[in-house]
Design a protein around this motif. Structure first.
Motif, PDB file in Angstrom:
ATOM      1  N   MET A   1      -0.396 -70.865  38.784  1.00 49.16           N
ATOM      2  CA  MET A   1      -1.611 -70.084  38.749  1.00 49.16           C
ATOM      3  C   MET A   1      -1.802 -69.398  40.094  1.00 49.16           C
ATOM      4  O   MET A   1      -1.527 -69.963  41.141  1.00 49.16           O
ATOM      5  CB  MET A   1      -2.806 -70.992  38.445  1.00 49.16           C
ATOM      6  N   VAL A   2      -2.258 -68.172  40.065  1.00 53.56           N
ATOM      7  CA  VAL A   2      -2.532 -67.409  41.270  1.00 53.56           C
ATOM      8  C   VAL A   2      -4.004 -67.035  41.259  1.00 53.56           C
ATOM      9  O   VAL A   2      -4.537 -66.605  40.239  1.00 53.56           O
ATOM     10  CB  VAL A   2      -1.657 -66.132  41.331  1.00 53.56           C
ATOM     11  N   SER A   3      -4.660 -67.224  42.391  1.00 51.03           N
ATOM     12  CA  SER A   3      -6.076 -66.857  42.474  1.00 51.03           C
ATOM     13  C   SER A   3      -6.258 -65.711  43.471  1.00 51.03           C
ATOM     14  O   SER A   3      -5.480 -65.558  44.409  1.00 51.03           O
ATOM     15  CB  SER A   3      -6.925 -68.062  42.878  1.00 51.03           C
ATOM     16  N   ILE A   4      -7.281 -64.928  43.225  1.00 52.29           N
ATOM     17  CA  ILE A   4      -7.647 -63.826  44.116  1.00 52.29           C
ATOM     18  C   ILE A   4      -8.870 -64.288  44.895  1.00 52.29           C
ATOM     19  O   ILE A   4      -9.840 -64.770  44.306  1.00 52.29           O
ATOM     20  CB  ILE A   4      -7.996 -62.546  43.323  1.00 52.29           C
ATOM     21  N   ARG A   5      -8.811 -64.175  46.211  1.00 51.15           N
ATOM     22  CA  ARG A   5      -9.952 -64.570  47.040  1.00 51.15           C
ATOM     23  C   ARG A   5     -10.028 -63.674  48.265  1.00 51.15           C
ATOM     24  O   ARG A   5      -9.071 -62.956  48.585  1.00 51.15           O
ATOM     25  CB  ARG A   5      -9.846 -66.033  47.445  1.00 51.15           C
ATOM     26  N   ARG A   6     -11.177 -63.728  48.923  1.00 50.12           N
ATOM     27  CA  ARG A   6     -11.316 -62.976  50.169  1.00 50.12           C
ATOM     28  C   ARG A   6     -10.367 -63.535  51.217  1.00 50.12           C
ATOM     29  O   ARG A   6     -10.145 -64.739  51.302  1.00 50.12           O
ATOM     30  CB  ARG A   6     -12.748 -63.083  50.698  1.00 50.12           C
ATOM     31  N   ALA A   7      -9.829 -62.643  52.005  1.00 48.81           N
ATOM     32  CA  ALA A   7      -8.924 -63.053  53.074  1.00 48.81           C
ATOM     33  C   ALA A   7      -9.713 -63.688  54.214  1.00 48.81           C
ATOM     34  O   ALA A   7     -10.874 -63.366  54.450  1.00 48.81           O
ATOM     35  CB  ALA A   7      -8.143 -61.848  53.587  1.00 48.81           C
ATOM     36  N   LYS A   8      -9.038 -64.591  54.901  1.00 46.61           N
ATOM     37  CA  LYS A   8      -9.578 -65.228  56.098  1.00 46.61           C
ATOM     38  C   LYS A   8      -8.659 -64.859  57.263  1.00 46.61           C
ATOM     39  O   LYS A   8      -7.516 -64.442  57.054  1.00 46.61           O
ATOM     40  CB  LYS A   8      -9.603 -66.748  55.934  1.00 46.61           C
ATOM     41  N   VAL A   9      -9.141 -65.038  58.466  1.00 51.27           N
ATOM     42  CA  VAL A   9      -8.336 -64.737  59.650  1.00 51.27           C
ATOM     43  C   VAL A   9      -7.020 -65.509  59.600  1.00 51.27           C
ATOM     44  O   VAL A   9      -5.971 -64.980  59.973  1.00 51.27           O
ATOM     45  CB  VAL A   9      -9.116 -65.050  60.945  1.00 51.27           C
ATOM     46  N   THR A  10      -7.056 -66.718  59.085  1.00 49.34           N
ATOM     47  CA  THR A  10      -5.840 -67.541  59.019  1.00 49.34           C
ATOM     48  C   THR A  10      -4.814 -67.001  58.024  1.00 49.34           C
ATOM     49  O   THR A  10      -3.674 -67.453  58.014  1.00 49.34           O
ATOM     50  CB  THR A  10      -6.192 -69.004  58.670  1.00 49.34           C
ATOM     51  N   ASP A  11      -5.193 -66.026  57.206  1.00 47.57           N
ATOM     52  CA  ASP A  11      -4.266 -65.418  56.244  1.00 47.57           C
ATOM     53  C   ASP A  11      -3.498 -64.229  56.831  1.00 47.57           C
ATOM     54  O   ASP A  11      -2.563 -63.736  56.203  1.00 47.57           O
ATOM     55  CB  ASP A  11      -5.020 -64.903  55.013  1.00 47.57           C
ATOM     56  N   LEU A  12      -3.904 -63.748  57.985  1.00 49.56           N
ATOM     57  CA  LEU A  12      -3.364 -62.476  58.482  1.00 49.56           C
ATOM     58  C   LEU A  12      -1.856 -62.491  58.700  1.00 49.56           C
ATOM     59  O   LEU A  12      -1.184 -61.510  58.382  1.00 49.56           O
ATOM     60  CB  LEU A  12      -4.099 -62.037  59.752  1.00 49.56           C
ATOM     61  N   LEU A  13      -1.303 -63.570  59.229  1.00 47.81           N
ATOM     62  CA  LEU A  13       0.157 -63.620  59.416  1.00 47.81           C
ATOM     63  C   LEU A  13       0.884 -63.540  58.077  1.00 47.81           C
ATOM     64  O   LEU A  13       1.897 -62.845  57.960  1.00 47.81           O
ATOM     65  CB  LEU A  13       0.569 -64.888  60.168  1.00 47.81           C
ATOM     66  N   ALA A  14       0.364 -64.235  57.077  1.00 49.63           N
ATOM     67  CA  ALA A  14       0.991 -64.195  55.750  1.00 49.63           C
ATOM     68  C   ALA A  14       0.844 -62.813  55.126  1.00 49.63           C
ATOM     69  O   ALA A  14       1.747 -62.337  54.426  1.00 49.63           O
ATOM     70  CB  ALA A  14       0.389 -65.263  54.843  1.00 49.63           C
ATOM     71  N   MET A  15      -0.283 -62.151  55.365  1.00 50.88           N
ATOM     72  CA  MET A  15      -0.472 -60.786  54.871  1.00 50.88           C
ATOM     73  C   MET A  15       0.544 -59.858  55.525  1.00 50.88           C
ATOM     74  O   MET A  15       1.171 -59.029  54.863  1.00 50.88           O
ATOM     75  CB  MET A  15      -1.904 -60.310  55.136  1.00 50.88           C
ATOM     76  N   GLN A  16       0.707 -60.002  56.835  1.00 53.26           N
ATOM     77  CA  GLN A  16       1.680 -59.162  57.532  1.00 53.26           C
ATOM     78  C   GLN A  16       3.091 -59.442  57.021  1.00 53.26           C
ATOM     79  O   GLN A  16       3.885 -58.514  56.844  1.00 53.26           O
ATOM     80  CB  GLN A  16       1.604 -59.397  59.044  1.00 53.26           C
ATOM     81  N   HIS A  17       3.398 -60.700  56.741  1.00 57.23           N
ATOM     82  CA  HIS A  17       4.713 -61.046  56.197  1.00 57.23           C
ATOM     83  C   HIS A  17       4.937 -60.363  54.844  1.00 57.23           C
ATOM     84  O   HIS A  17       6.015 -59.807  54.592  1.00 57.23           O
ATOM     85  CB  HIS A  17       4.860 -62.562  56.062  1.00 57.23           C
ATOM     86  N   ALA A  18       3.935 -60.392  53.981  1.00 56.07           N
ATOM     87  CA  ALA A  18       4.049 -59.726  52.674  1.00 56.07           C
ATOM     88  C   ALA A  18       4.266 -58.228  52.869  1.00 56.07           C
ATOM     89  O   ALA A  18       5.070 -57.611  52.172  1.00 56.07           O
ATOM     90  CB  ALA A  18       2.806 -59.985  51.824  1.00 56.07           C
TER      91      ALA A  18
END
Length: 188
Positions: free
Chosen positions: A1-18
């Motif tokens: 299952m995949v959920s959609i949620r607001r990003a947090k500062v701790t997500d930024l490295l993973a966002m950049q990786h994507a």
């Protein structure tokens, strides 16, 4: 299952990786920080059941609109190849668009897409209702042209969108977990 949620500062490295995995247009980390510090309501991630970020949308509001109309802009959208064709890009886009409208009273949103990116163009035009506004010659660093696209955000949040939002929230609830501050979303 995949959920959609607001990003947090701790997500930024993973966002950049994507972003690095999926797109030829890449951003320095300070650009992600600028977005999340300025428009935290407009950044969303798709997170799999293991906590891995598998997609994101990076969006912003135009700070000084030429036309005087409040509007948003989709800076970047990416979904890892392993998680495509699941509707995640559509859900990420709709979440950002909804908050542009409800939080910032945006009249429309805009984006740029490579002329050669047929799959993205189809998503934006056919699925999400964007229209070509102009063609920007040599928009990308490699010299490729971009379609400048817009979508009017005059639609109200529909009953179906509201139900989908509540359903997303409920999917993350483990009804078998003991009732603790952590299980109801409180930090201790």
């Amino acid at each position: 299952m995949v959920s959609i949620r607001r990003a947090k500062v701790t997500d930024l490295l993973a966002m950049q990786h994507a972003n690095l995995c999926c797109l030829p247009e890449n951003y320095q980390m300070k650009y992600y920080f600028y977005h999340i510090l300025t428009w935290p309501q407009l950044l969303y991630v798709a997170e799999d059941y293991g906590g891995k970020i598998v997609g994101y949308v990076l969006a912003k509001m135009d700070e000084d609109p030429d036309d005087g109309k409040q509007h948003g802009h989709i800076t970047s959208l990416a979904v890892l190849r392993s998680h495509r064709k699941l509707g995640l890009a559509t859900k990420l886009m709709k979440a950002a668009q909804r908050d542009m409208k409800t939080t910032f009273k945006a009249e429309y949103t805009s984006l740029h897409v490579r002329r050669s990116n047929y799959a993205a163009f189809k998503l934006y035009a056919d699925t999400l209702g964007y229209k070509i506004n102009d063609i920007e010659s040599k928009y990308y660093a490699d010299g490729e042209d971009a379609y400048g696209m817009r979508k009017i955000l005059d639609e109200e949040v529909t009953k179906e969108d509201a139900i989908e939002d509540v359903t997303k929230e409920l999917e993350d609830v483990n009804l078998n977990a003991p009732l603790t501050p952590e299980t109801i979303g409180l930090k201790t």
